[in-house]
Design an enzyme around this catalytic site. Structure first.
Site, mmCIF file in Angstrom:
data_model
loop_
_atom_site.group_PDB
_atom_site.id
_atom_site.type_symbol
_atom_site.label_atom_id
_atom_site.label_comp_id
_atom_site.label_asym_id
_atom_site.label_seq_id
_atom_site.Cartn_x
_atom_site.Cartn_y
_atom_site.Cartn_z
ATOM 1 C CD GLU A 67 81.322 66.071 31.890
ATOM 2 O OE1 GLU A 67 80.838 66.786 31.031
ATOM 3 O OE2 GLU A 67 82.422 65.875 32.013
ATOM 4 C CG PHE A 129 81.639 70.901 17.336
ATOM 5 C CD1 PHE A 129 83.043 71.350 17.704
ATOM 6 C CD2 PHE A 129 80.758 71.256 18.205
ATOM 7 C CE1 PHE A 129 83.305 71.972 18.914
ATOM 8 C CE2 PHE A 129 81.144 71.818 19.470
ATOM 9 C CZ PHE A 129 82.182 72.078 19.722
ATOM 10 C CD GLN A 130 81.441 68.873 21.930
ATOM 11 O OE1 GLN A 130 80.167 68.970 21.944
ATOM 12 N NE2 GLN A 130 81.900 69.884 22.802
ATOM 13 C CB VAL A 398 94.190 54.776 44.687
ATOM 14 C CG1 VAL A 398 95.635 54.283 44.194
ATOM 15 C CG2 VAL A 398 93.171 53.883 44.607
ATOM 16 C CG PHE A 483 101.576 53.283 47.188
ATOM 17 C CD1 PHE A 483 101.458 52.581 48.184
ATOM 18 C CD2 PHE A 483 101.987 52.549 45.971
ATOM 19 C CE1 PHE A 483 101.366 51.202 48.294
ATOM 20 C CE2 PHE A 483 101.768 51.144 45.878
ATOM 21 C CZ PHE A 483 101.599 50.570 47.121
#
Length: 590
Positions: A67, A129-130, A398, A483
């Site tokens: 997602e 649940f969840q 990034v 980085f």
């Protein structure tokens, strides 16, 4: 004989006779509003929503593998089209995974609606649940977030969510329990009237005040951000009147760098020394549509005028002499008649000369290496720039990929440059490329990915294959979180926990269904890029790039110099002097 209808079957038949459910209302409204895609991962609490999409037939469900990738893709979809994009997640962990991508959408100011499915409404608050609390979870990454528990709330909640997202270029979230999505909605689907962005014209007294300040100044520098979109010609004309160099922030690059004789590069941690000094040496800084966040790159003693259509942005980063809430284009068009002519161009010419030298120095770093040596990322980025189409949409990860893109990818008014430039999340480039490619199937979309970022959401390479999205991925494979490693060295630390043991990404990509090409020598790069870019499906070019590459900021502070000295000493004392030798060879002896 009439057939026997069992009670359960009778209930099913009765439910089918209902013309509209809440899910169908939402889908019909989105379709009428011009939405063509919804990004996400389905789940049982989204089943009615999926059925509504099938019944409507006008909106494609873009099935991703994670997602978070769906939210990034929706943000890119909105960024390149300028229209509302939508993502969806099932209850609990499903919509929880949307949050990082939605933070990026929120901070990039793009119009996105998230459908966050929820547990059954009768179970909310009972530790089901969840169970999560989406209205709390999404509060900081959205401008609007509401829970729907009754049909009577619709379409009011949905319309308000859409108007908020579209008018504010922001994120709205509608939280919808699975059982509520099945409830009937009586009557026809009410029409949705989308808002239109207003023009914001500066007040005349503020224009007069700005003109007085600018007319009394001799060394004016313009700092241009993403708010200059659509105002290129007006801002360039204003710079000509003011004889002012233009420094662009990273998000202003695609809007102001091209066809601009006043551009002197970027400032900031990944900017140019010419941009840095043009701002530090001015007596008046004119900020146009920018929320540049790094305070220590602002001038210490200059007057500051800021123009932004969002009033809350004014004065966030530095104390202002004058703040003007207005569209940049409106301001830049209105003020030139109030400005004196015949200005001395000495300050501008000094800045332009500095930029010429800086640009030359940067270009000299973009060179090929000896056969078999890891490639300089500057050389890779410049080659990509030379081969890419005139209207390519670039997405960049990034970290160091953003540095090289900012310095070596050229904009022209048709190319786009997307990234997680405000939120600063890893793993953004590839899923953003998916969103951009879905929005513009005929345009070239190139993801400049890092090995750390790509591997975070690596599963969504499969999405490119499954959805037949021909994105091109140029992977800078340097075996480290580059980085972060540079930051550690600058702070005086030995690099720790940054090394990446990578596979042959080209072979993995090939196994998934992409074209995979591995490049480990400079002379092979151009041919590999041309082959990948010409391929009619998704392709990945795995470029073995130099790990010991320095990207120097425009100004080196005492603490950074001290940090590198401490790092060098620690490296020798800890038997890692080979790192210093490699660093020197890569950056001093070219």
């Amino acid at each position: 004989m009439r057939p026997v209808v069992w009670p359960a079957h009778r209930q099913c038949l009765e439910r089918r006779r209902v013309v509209t459910t809440i899910s169908r209302l939402i889908v019909e409204t989105l379709a009428a509003a011009g939405v063509e895609r919804i990004w996400g991962v389905t789940g049982d609490s989204l089943n009615s929503f999926g059925d509504a999409l099938r019944h409507n037939g006008k909106i494609a469900f873009m099935h991703v593998r994670h997602e978070e990738a769906g939210a990034f893709a929706a943000g890119a979809d909105a960024a390149v089209t300028g229209r509302l994009a939508v993502c969806a997640g099932s209850c609990g962990p499903g919509n929880l995974h949307l949050i990082n991508g939605l933070y990026d959408c929120y901070r990039n100011r793009v119009p996105v609606l998230a459908i966050a499915s929820h547990i059954p409404s009768t179970e909310i608050g009972l530790g089901y649940f969840q169970e999560t609390h989406p209205t709390q979870l999404f509060a900081e990454c959205s401008e609007f977030c509401e829970l729907v528990t009754k049909p009577e709330q619709m379409p009011g909640v949905l319309h308000r969510a859409l108007r908020t997202a579209i008018s504010g270029n922001t994120v709205s979230v509608v939280v919808l329990p699975g059982d509520v999505s099945l409830l009937p909605f009586g009557g026809a689907t009410p029409p949705f009237a989308p808002p239109v962005q207003p023009r914001i014209v500066p007040a005349q007294d503020q224009l007069d005040q700005a003109a007085r300040l600018l007319n009394a100044s001799d060394r004016i520098t313009i700092l241009a951000g993403s708010g200059t979109a659509g105002a290129h010609d007006a801002v360039v004309a204003l710079a000509d009147v003011l004889k002012a160099p233009i420094v662009h922030a990273l998000r202003g690059k695609e809007h102001m760098e091209w066809d601009n004789p006043f551009d002197v590069g970027m400032t900031g941690l990944i900017g140019f020394s010419s941009g840095y000094h043009a701002i530090r040496d001015c007596d008046t800084l004119l900020m146009l549509g920018t929320d540049f966040p790094y305070r220590h790159f602002y001038p210490e003693h200059a007057q500051v005028i800021q123009v932004d259509r969002i009033g809350g942005q004014l004065g966030k980063r530095i104390s202002l002499t004058l703040g003007i809430q207005a569209d940049v284009a409106e301001f830049a068009d209105a003020i030139p008649p109030l400005l004196r002519s015949g200005r001395d161009a000495a300050f501008l010419e000094k800045a332009r000369k500095h930029y010429t030298h800086t640009r030359r120095d940067l270009d000299e770093l973009a060179t090929a290496r000896k056969p078999g040596e890891p490639l300089h990322p500057q050389f890779v980025s410049r080659m990509v720039d030379a081969i890419a189409d005139d209207d390519t949409i670039f997405t960049v990860d990034v970290g160091t990929p953003t540095i090289w893109a900012a310095r070596y990818l050229k904009t022209n008014g048709k190319r786009r440059l997307l990234g997680s430039f405000n939120h600063g999340s890893m793993a953004n480039a590839m899923p953003q490329a998916l969103g951009a490619q879905a929005a513009y199937p005929g345009r070239q979309v190139i993801s400049m990915s890092g090995d750390g970022g790509l591997s975070m959401l690596f599963g969504d390479l499969i999405t490119a294959v499954q959805l037949k999205l021909p994105i091109k991925i140029v992977l800078l494979n340097n075996g480290t979180l580059g980085f972060v490693e540079m930051e550690q060295k600058a702070a005086g630390y030995l690099p720790e926990n940054v090394s990446l043991e990578n596979p042959d990404f080209a072979r993995v990509a090939t196994a998934i269904g992409l074209m995979g090409i591995r490049v480990d020598s400079s002379e092979d790069l151009e041919g590999a890029l041309r082959q990948a870019f010409a391929h009619d499906g998704p392709a990945l070019v795995d470029v073995v790039s130099n790990r010991q590459e320095l990207s120097m900021p425009p100004a080196i502070g005492i603490e950074q110099a001290k940090g590198f000295a401490l790092y060098s000493l620690d490296a020798i004392l800890n038997g890692r002097g080979d790192e210093l030798i490699a660093l020197s060879r890569s950056n001093l002896f070219r």
